[in-house]
Design an enzyme around this catalytic site. Sequence first.
Site, PDB file in Angstrom:
ATOM      1  N   HIS A   1     -26.222   5.775  15.414  1.00 54.66           N
ATOM      2  CA  HIS A   1     -25.501   5.543  14.164  1.00 54.66           C
ATOM      3  C   HIS A   1     -24.043   5.152  14.411  1.00 54.66           C
ATOM      4  O   HIS A   1     -23.471   5.428  15.478  1.00 54.66           O
ATOM      5  CB  HIS A   1     -25.554   6.791  13.283  1.00 54.66           C
TER       6      HIS A   1
ATOM      7  N   GLU B   1     -30.372  15.173  15.142  1.00 53.66           N
ATOM      8  CA  GLU B   1     -29.592  15.477  16.335  1.00 53.66           C
ATOM      9  C   GLU B   1     -29.886  16.895  16.815  1.00 53.66           C
ATOM     10  O   GLU B   1     -30.437  17.731  16.085  1.00 53.66           O
ATOM     11  CB  GLU B   1     -28.095  15.289  16.025  1.00 53.66           C
TER      12      GLU B   1
END
Length: 208
Positions: free
Chosen positions: A17, A87
């Site tokens: 990202h 994550e």
Amino acid sequence: MHTPDGIVPGSLVLVRHGETEWSRSGQHTGVTDLPLLPDGERAATRLAAALAEYSFVRVLVSPLQRARRTAQLAGLSDVEIDPRLVEWDYGAYEGLTTPEIRERLGHAWEVFNDPIEPGETPGESLSEVAQRAQSVLDDVVPELARGDVAVFGHGHALRILAAVYLGVDPAFGAQLVLDAGSISALTHHRATRCIGAWNLTPGNALPA
């Protein structure tokens, strides 16, 4: 993008990202759902041209907004939200930088080598993140026979996924730098899994 011998024609494309406030400051950002910074949005938009070179048969995206927004700005709309791509859960170390964690513990802690302590969330071990990565790979690697697969996710989790794909210790991810807003490609040379490209950004090998 295809391998020269055509045995496994597709590439597994990893997209980290764009930049957030905490990725810029070096704070561990696991489950905290931060938005992209304006610079992160611009970087995500610039990924569209490079990703257009691929023929994606499947696109998987972490449910966290920084990954979803990156995929959107990069021009990919037909995506699957996959919770396995979140994550690493940093537990008590969420929001802290590595120097802050070391100061708290009084020794040279490093995320790939040392335990994660529970906090507001339970935290995860390296092996638990690797197990999630293996589950994703079990799903998507067979798809590479049909074409390319994209995975939009996060720095540490994608580095671990790459190590698992290569069949090496997940801790090898510590040696793989992965910048915000970057593209990497895992591929094959004949039947051997390989890194085809790594950590490409508009400021590093991709057109600005």
